[in-house]
Structures are given as C-alpha cells and as structure tokens.
Design a protein around this motif. Structure first.
Motif, PDB file in Angstrom:
ATOM      1  N   ILE A 238       0.876  -1.173   0.000  1.00 27.83           N
ATOM      2  CA  ILE A 238       0.000   0.000   0.000  1.00 27.83           C
ATOM      3  C   ILE A 238       0.911   1.219   0.000  1.00 27.83           C
ATOM      4  CG2 ILE A 238      -0.297  -0.131   2.530  1.00 27.83           C
ATOM      5  CD1 ILE A 238      -3.301   0.795   0.673  1.00 27.83           C
ATOM      6  N   GLN A 239       0.626   2.156  -0.866  1.00 32.47           N
ATOM      7  CA  GLN A 239       1.491   3.334  -0.912  1.00 32.47           C
ATOM      8  C   GLN A 239       1.218   4.204   0.295  1.00 32.47           C
ATOM      9  OE1 GLN A 239       0.938   4.324  -5.248  1.00 32.47           O
ATOM     10  NE2 GLN A 239       3.034   4.964  -4.936  1.00 32.47           N
ATOM     11  N   ARG A 240       2.286   4.492   1.045  1.00 34.80           N
ATOM     12  CA  ARG A 240       2.128   5.216   2.303  1.00 34.80           C
ATOM     13  C   ARG A 240       1.378   6.536   2.120  1.00 34.80           C
ATOM     14  NH1 ARG A 240       5.542   4.033   6.754  1.00 34.80           N
ATOM     15  NH2 ARG A 240       6.535   2.035   6.445  1.00 34.80           N
ATOM     16  N   GLU A 241       1.619   7.180   0.975  1.00 33.87           N
ATOM     17  CA  GLU A 241       0.959   8.475   0.783  1.00 33.87           C
ATOM     18  C   GLU A 241      -0.562   8.346   0.673  1.00 33.87           C
ATOM     19  OE1 GLU A 241       3.362   7.168  -1.001  1.00 33.87           O
ATOM     20  OE2 GLU A 241       3.104   7.465  -3.159  1.00 33.87           O
ATOM     21  N   ARG A 242      -1.049   7.131   0.381  1.00 40.34           N
ATOM     22  CA  ARG A 242      -2.510   6.963   0.284  1.00 40.34           C
ATOM     23  C   ARG A 242      -3.118   6.708   1.659  1.00 40.34           C
ATOM     24  NH1 ARG A 242      -1.638   3.885  -4.899  1.00 40.34           N
ATOM     25  NH2 ARG A 242      -1.744   5.578  -6.386  1.00 40.34           N
ATOM     26  N   ILE A 243      -2.301   6.220   2.597  1.00 38.34           N
ATOM     27  CA  ILE A 243      -2.801   5.854   3.925  1.00 38.34           C
ATOM     28  C   ILE A 243      -3.291   7.097   4.655  1.00 38.34           C
ATOM     29  CG2 ILE A 243      -2.046   5.064   6.213  1.00 38.34           C
ATOM     30  CD1 ILE A 243      -1.924   2.674   4.756  1.00 38.34           C
ATOM     31  N   GLY A 244      -4.536   7.055   5.076  1.00 32.37           N
ATOM     32  CA  GLY A 244      -5.076   8.149   5.883  1.00 32.37           C
ATOM     33  C   GLY A 244      -5.280   9.443   5.113  1.00 32.37           C
ATOM     34  N   ASN A 245      -4.905   9.455   3.827  1.00 30.70           N
ATOM     35  CA  ASN A 245      -5.009  10.699   3.069  1.00 30.70           C
ATOM     36  C   ASN A 245      -6.116  10.704   2.030  1.00 30.70           C
ATOM     37  OD1 ASN A 245      -3.007  12.064   4.340  1.00 30.70           O
ATOM     38  ND2 ASN A 245      -1.388  11.358   2.967  1.00 30.70           N
ATOM     39  N   LEU A 246      -6.803   9.610   1.926  1.00 24.64           N
ATOM     40  CA  LEU A 246      -7.904   9.542   0.971  1.00 24.64           C
ATOM     41  C   LEU A 246      -9.153   9.196   1.750  1.00 24.64           C
ATOM     42  CD1 LEU A 246      -6.747   7.439  -2.127  1.00 24.64           C
ATOM     43  CD2 LEU A 246      -7.446   9.817  -2.100  1.00 24.64           C
ATOM     44  N   ASP A 247     -10.257   9.739   1.338  1.00 24.98           N
ATOM     45  CA  ASP A 247     -11.516   9.383   1.996  1.00 24.98           C
ATOM     46  C   ASP A 247     -11.703   7.874   1.939  1.00 24.98           C
ATOM     47  OD1 ASP A 247     -12.252  11.821   2.682  1.00 24.98           O
ATOM     48  OD2 ASP A 247     -13.759  12.116   1.102  1.00 24.98           O
ATOM     49  N   GLY A 248     -12.030   7.283   3.047  1.00 27.59           N
ATOM     50  CA  GLY A 248     -12.318   5.841   3.038  1.00 27.59           C
ATOM     51  C   GLY A 248     -11.086   4.990   3.211  1.00 27.59           C
ATOM     52  N   ILE A 249      -9.911   5.597   3.311  1.00 24.46           N
ATOM     53  CA  ILE A 249      -8.710   4.803   3.565  1.00 24.46           C
ATOM     54  C   ILE A 249      -8.241   5.094   4.970  1.00 24.46           C
ATOM     55  CG2 ILE A 249      -6.403   4.192   2.820  1.00 24.46           C
ATOM     56  CD1 ILE A 249      -7.132   4.746   0.150  1.00 24.46           C
ATOM     57  N   PRO A 250      -8.206   4.051   5.794  1.00 27.75           N
ATOM     58  CA  PRO A 250      -7.859   4.259   7.193  1.00 27.75           C
ATOM     59  C   PRO A 250      -6.397   4.628   7.403  1.00 27.75           C
ATOM     60  CG  PRO A 250      -8.218   1.911   6.688  1.00 27.75           C
ATOM     61  CD  PRO A 250      -8.517   2.668   5.445  1.00 27.75           C
ATOM     62  N   GLY A 251      -6.058   5.066   8.611  1.00 29.99           N
ATOM     63  CA  GLY A 251      -4.664   5.300   8.978  1.00 29.99           C
ATOM     64  C   GLY A 251      -3.944   3.968   9.138  1.00 29.99           C
ATOM     65  N   ILE A 252      -2.647   4.029   9.470  1.00 29.98           N
ATOM     66  CA  ILE A 252      -1.829   2.815   9.475  1.00 29.98           C
ATOM     67  C   ILE A 252      -2.372   1.739  10.421  1.00 29.98           C
ATOM     68  CG2 ILE A 252       0.445   1.910  10.193  1.00 29.98           C
ATOM     69  CD1 ILE A 252       1.705   4.293   8.847  1.00 29.98           C
TER      70      ILE A 252
END
Ligand code: ASP
Length: 324
Positions: A238-252
């Motif tokens: 999972i690309q770290r930049e997507r984590i927690g930064n997109l609606d519907g994608i949880p934090g780590i």
C-alpha cells in the motif's frame, strides 16, 4: 495497448517477439513458460543455472520509474543467459534532460541493443515503444503504470503452481490497493487463463477497482469474507501516501487491523494456505513481519522464481530472434 499489438507478442511455437501484457496468453503458453522457468531453478546453495542462449545479444534495462528488485532480477536473468546487460541510469538519463523516449530508444538501437526492458509510470509506453522499434528489436514490459506487470504475473503464477498445480481448485485472495495494482491486474489475467477456481479481490472501499477490469473476480471490502478458506493470500504494497489521506482509507493502525495479513487473519484461510507479497513490503501495515518471515511465507520463493521466469521469457525472445 492497441489490440493489434498483442498479435505481435508471440508465434505459434510460443516464441516471444515482445512481452507487453498477459491478456492474450492461454494456459498452454503460460504452462510452457512456467515449465521452462522451473528448469532454471537449482537447489539452495547450488550454482544458479546458466546457458549461452542469449550470447552476443544485448539487453537494455530502461527503468523510468524506480525499481530495485525487478531491475536486479532482469539484470541477473540476462547475464545468466550470456547476454550483455546495459542498465540505464534514470537519474542521469537524457529523458530527464528532455529527450523524447523514442530518441532514447533509437540511440540504444544504434548501439545494437536487441531487447529493451521498459518500466514506466505512464500507460501504454511499452506498447508505444514496441510499435516504433525495428523488426529485430524486442520490448519487455517490466511494469507499466497500474495496468500491467507481466513477468510479475508469471512469477506469481509459478509460485502458486508450486503450492498446488490444480488451479481449478484454488481460491486466491489478493488484498490491498487493487485499484492501482498492476500486480493484481497481471496476476488476474494469468489466473483467469489457467481457469482458477476463485479469485477474490479485497480492498478498502476507496480502492475498490472497476469490476469490468477484473472479469470473473469476486470483489469485496471485508477481509474476513475474502480470506475464508483461501489457498493463496497475496498482500499488496500500500502506498504510504494513500494511507489516511484519501476518503475511506484508514490510517496505518486501522489499515493493519482491517486489512493487514497477520497470523490472526490467516486463521480464516486454509491451514496450509501460503502468503505472498510482490515486494517491497511495508511490515506492520499490509503484512505482519513475523508472518512474512515464517514458514507460510513464499515471498523469497517469488523472488527466486522471478529470475527463472525472466530467464524463460528472455530465452523465448532469443529463440524468436534466431528464427528470424
Ligand atoms: N514491485 C512491484 C511493482 O513494481 C510491486 C510494488 O511496487 O508495489 O509493481
């Protein structure tokens, strides 16, 4: 890729002109490549397999997107077949200085590079190059945007076959950012051709792909639904930049709790299910570190199979060149 490009990829004997995608590969062709790759595998500690099938040929590695393992794998595969291998340094390459990609290709052609191994972040670049190279030059896709990574698909298929060759009875679960995954795309093309029993794609709601890109697959956003009784579980990076930064994608922490492949979540899969990952891994995000290092993991096997598959592919390209 335009439909007519795929016709250029292989001949009736299974020799390869280019390798752009696995979309049109059938079970016979895939099986032949896996069998040939198997023949390149040697026992741990033994010397790696070598031959001279590409002696005199030159392979150019053109990675316009960063890569360590895939580039190293192609490098070793080419050398073990006796080819000269040219690794273009993308950080100093002329493309960075504004030269067009075709000028770079024509320059390499003029240096008698026969096989161009290309990775690029944009869709269609390998096929575009294949349309413009001279008739005796071959193009190999080493990772194209989020659409295709054919040698990864082949090495994943071989790794699954080593676990259980009966694809019709195999349930394969791929977990992670399916929407942006060329690994999932090529694996699903290969598995479909082999008549896989079940292909389940599991991702957070925001990363669910367009179902039309994955015909026949079951797409779910719940890990437990996807993992139940699976024979093969593949975690994607999972690309770290997507984590927690997109609606519907949880934090780590939440991602690991909901989508992480762990000793705990693997209890849902079959007791002998294998764990795969294309690398590079984010330990503790998409996969638990001790699981990746443990007995269920075939991640190191995938890497070994990667060199063997690339030798099989390069050697089939060499056969097409000799036949011309
Ligand atoms: N190495 C694989 C690829 O290039 C997987 C990844 O980077 O996530 O696609």
């Amino acid at each position: 890729m335009e439909p007519d490009d795929t016709k250029l990829q292989f001949d009736d004997d299974g020799n390869l002109r280019h390798l752009l995608s696995l979309r049109d590969f059938d079970a016979t062709l895939l099986t032949r490549l896996m069998d040939e790759a198997e023949a390149y595998l040697t026992a741990p500690g033994a010397l790696p397999a070598r031959n001279h099938s590409l002696a005199g040929r030159t392979v150019g590695n053109l990675f316009f997107e960063p890569s360590t393992r895939t580039r190293a794998s192609f490098d070793l595969a080419g050398r073990r077949l006796g080819a000269d291998v040219l690794n273009l340094d993308v950080n100093t390459s002329s493309r960075k200085k504004g030269e067009s990609i075709l000028d770079t290709i024509y320059t390499l052609e003029a240096m008698q590079v026969d096989i161009m191994v290309v990775r690029d972040a944009s869709d269609g670049v390998p096929a575009y190059i294949a349309r413009h190279v001279k008739d005796h030059v071959s193009v190999l896709n080493a990772g194209e945007s989020d659409v295709s990574h054919p040698t990864q698909g082949l090495l994943d298929l071989l790794t699954m076959r080593q676990h259980n060759p009966d694809f019709g009875n195999l349930a394969v679960a791929i977990v992670g950012d399916i929407q942006h995954s060329r690994v999932a795309m090529s694996a699903s093309e290969a598995l479909r051709a082999m008549g896989v029993g079940e292909l389940r794609l599991i991702s957070p709601p925001a990363l669910i792909p367009d179902a039309s890109r994955f015909p026949g697959a079951v797409i779910v956003d719940n890990l437990a639904d996807g993992l139940r009784d699976a024979d093969v579980v593949m975690a994607l990076r999972i690309q770290r930049e997507r984590i927690g930064n997109l609606d519907g994608i949880p934090g780590i922490d939440e991602y690991f709790a909901n989508y992480g492949i762990s000793h705990e979540s693997m209890k849902l899969a079959k007791p002998d299910a294998i764990v795969m990952h294309p690398g590079p891994m984010n330990r503790g995000i998409e996969i638990e570190g001790t699981l990746a290092d443990g007995p269920r993991s075939v991640i190191a096997k995938q890497v070994t199979n990667g060199v063997a598959i690339r030798m099989a592919v390069l050697s089939r390209i060499g056969k097409m060149m000799s036949a011309q």
